[in-house]
Design an enzyme around this catalytic site. Structure first.
Site, PDB file in Angstrom:
ATOM      1  CG  ASP A  88      -1.359 -10.616  -6.885  1.00 21.09           C
ATOM      2  OD1 ASP A  88      -1.141 -11.412  -7.796  1.00 21.09           O
ATOM      3  OD2 ASP A  88      -0.858  -9.482  -6.809  1.00 21.09           O
ATOM      4  CG  ASP A  91      -2.384  -6.974  -3.049  1.00 18.19           C
ATOM      5  OD1 ASP A  91      -1.939  -8.139  -3.153  1.00 18.19           O
ATOM      6  OD2 ASP A  91      -2.744  -6.304  -4.028  1.00 18.19           O
ATOM      7  CE1 TYR A 239      -0.292  -8.585 -11.328  1.00 18.11           C
ATOM      8  CE2 TYR A 239      -1.948  -8.086  -9.680  1.00 18.11           C
ATOM      9  CZ  TYR A 239      -0.669  -8.487 -10.005  1.00 18.11           C
ATOM     10  OH  TYR A 239       0.229  -8.779  -9.025  1.00 18.11           O
ATOM     11  CD  GLU A 475       3.559  -6.442  -3.540  1.00 17.86           C
ATOM     12  OE1 GLU A 475       3.809  -5.706  -4.515  1.00 17.86           O
ATOM     13  OE2 GLU A 475       2.422  -6.535  -3.022  1.00 17.86           O
TER      14      GLU A 475
END
Ligand SMILES: *[C@@H]1O[C@H](CO)[C@@H](O)[C@H](O)[C@H]1NC(C)=O
Ligand SMILES: *[C@@H]1O[C@H](CO)[C@@H](O)[C@H](O)[C@H]1NC(C)=O
Ligand SMILES: *[C@@H]1O[C@H](CO)[C@@H](O)[C@H](O)[C@H]1NC(C)=O
Length: 497
Positions: A88, A91, A239, A475
């Site tokens: 994703d 990670d 999520y 990120e």
């Protein structure tokens, strides 16, 4: 460049409309002269990024060489083959809900702007197929949809390369008894959109995707419920579907209508618009604004369909444009769009994409948008998107690019496991759960360049920490990059004029 929005020139509308195309062309040419950014380079790299996020066995065509095969037993806990798909973000979890949105947006990018991608089209198609091959596996058993692979709590407790993972690769699924309408309907949207994007390239595969999309949509619609509850702490708080699943059902139906032309899907969209909560949001959770922009394409051709799609889409645009009296969003001093919440660049990406798509639809239909007494033309939408994309690539107060590997100055310490820890090529031994911490904590730049990754981006004062600890800023995620693929392709025209 002149004003971003032109005041309404009363009485001149007809003439303005007839000259619109010429005007847009001239404006584009004007933009070229002022532009030194290399959108073509950005496009290539934005797609290359997806190779860095690949899970499963890597093909010989893999260009991002420091990555290797990983997660080759995914799905084995439930006796299924769930190998493949995308990690994703920084990670190593395969979260199918945002992964499906990513795939839908890659497909939409190709549908709208594939003709502008040149040699990168082939790589964009590959990136879509990497998603759809996996989603075909995730939807192989009738009335079961795999919702994600990898236990996020276990994964986030380690700092490991995907190639070394020894964390729990639990497979989470939804079923008739434990439904997940949002994750299932978004996968249906991804399959339907991809069936359009791949139609000219592989019609057999395209048909397979469309047939599967219909079945998965029926499952999502017939067995309603949220994966919040069915998948539980695998999904939340990571999520969590905050916005509900009606937007995904309507969005899925809209894509199925576009892919199949079957009127029943359009009827579904129309009769369920009342459940769509906002007109402004667009991202992995909320599909609201995207539904209106997508539907506006056919609504513009049929006046009986104007409401609510065009009204909503116009209002969305008026909420964005900096000079609109109805503006709702904020811009930093440096000009970057800000929506509250983490990883701001995801909004910059998805809103920029909608702006240029709507501009194209407007242009094709000689349409303008009235925001109070301010008139917006396609050029104004393009121009706003361009200010965003230019900011991302370096036209900002820090003079840095927020795309890794693009330009002279870009984020060096992105929050990304694979990018931080040495490649298998350099360090073939196993690097266990917490053995990667020393690389995370080091002051030196990331060892592997995750070319093309666009990070969460600066704070609303245009400052940027470039720190691995600042996850929201440093990120990258797949759903930041996916809409930008279309945006870069569109502005690439400026480099070749
Ligand atoms: C843009 O970047 C590409 C790829 O790096 C390069 O081949 C091309 O020459 C660049 N174009 C300009 C105008 O600098
Ligand atoms: C999912 O969970 C979040 C957080 O608990 C909640 O706000 C949201 O309403 C839930 N969504 C659905 C569709 O149940
Ligand atoms: C990330 O940086 C911004 C400002 O640049 C700051 O406001 C925020 O607190 C930082 N977050 C963390 C987790 O350090």
């Amino acid at each position: 460049m002149n004003k971003k929005i032109h005041k309404n020139m009363r009485g001149n509308k007809v003439e303005i409309l007839s000259k619109l195309s010429l005007l847009v062309t001239m404006m584009i040419i004007t933009m070229v002269k002022s532009s030194s950014l290399n959108y073509s380079d950005a496009l290539t790299k934005s797609i290359l990024f997806f190779e860095g996020q690949r899970s499963g066995p890597l093909p010989p065509s893999q260009r991002m060489k420091w990555r290797k095969d990983s997660a080759l037993n995914d799905g084995s806990d439930i006796y299924m083959d769930m190998v493949g798909g995308y990690y994703d973000a920084g990670d190593n979890v395969k979260f199918n809900f945002p992964m499906a949105f990513t795939t839908t947006l890659l497909a939409w990018s190709v549908i709208e702007f594939g003709d502008l991608m040149g040699p990168d089209l082939q790589h964009a198609i590959e990136a879509i197929r990497w998603g759809t091959d996996y989603f075909l596996k995730a939807t192989k058993s009738p009335n079961i949809v795999i919702g994600q692979v990898g236990d996020p709590n276990s994964d986030h407790g380690c700092w490991e390369r995907p190639e070394d993972m020894d964390t729990s690769r639990k497979t989470y699924f939804v079923s008739q008894d434990r439904p997940g309408s949002e994750v299932s309907a978004e996968i249906a949207a991804a399959l339907a959109a991809s069936s359009i994007a791949l139609n000219n390239i592989d019609s057999l595969y395209s048909n397979l995707l469309l047939d599967r999309a219909k079945l998965v949509f029926d499952f999502a619609n017939n067995y309603r419920g949220s994966y919040n509850d069915s998948i539980g702490d695998g999904a939340c708080p990571f999520y969590c579907d905050i916005n509900g699943y009606m937007d995904e059902l309507v969005w899925g139906a809209a894509w199925l209508y576009k892919a199949s032309n079957d009127q029943s899907y359009l009827n579904f969209v129309k009769s369920n618009m009342q459940f769509i909560r906002s007109i402004d949001d667009f991202g992995w959770d909320s599909k609201d604004a995207g539904i209106n922009i997508l539907a506006s394409q056919w609504a513009m051709k049929d006046p009986s369909n104007q409401n609510p799609f065009i009204t909503n889409a116009d209002n969305f645009i008026c909420h964005l444009l900096p000079d609109s009296p109805n503006k709702r969003v904020t811009y930093s001093k440096g000009g970057l769009l800000f929506i509250p919440g983490p990883s701001n660049m995801q909004h910059v990406a998805s809103y920029s994409f909608l702006l240029i798509v709507y501009a194209r639809y407007m242009e094709a239909n000689n349409k303008i948008v009235n925001c109070g007494d301010v008139v917006a033309k396609p050029y104004d939408l393009d121009n706003l998107a361009k200010t965003q994309v230019d900011y991302v690539l370096g036209n900002n107060p820090l003079g840095m690019s927020y795309m890794v590997g693009y330009g002279e100055k870009y984020p060096q310490k992105i929050h990304h496991r694979g990018s931080i820890i040495p490649s298998i090529d350099v360090y073939p031994g196993h690097i266990g759960c917490r053995d990667g911490d020393k690389y995370f904590q080091s002051e030196t730049p990331n060892i592997n360049v995750l070319t093309g990754a666009i990070v969460g981006g600066p704070a609303d004062d245009d400052s940027f920490q470039d720190s691995r600890y600042n996850v929201s800023q440093s990120e990258p995620t797949t759903y930041i990059n996916a809409p930008f693929v279309g945006v870069f392709a569109y502005f690439k025209q400026l480099n070749s004029t």
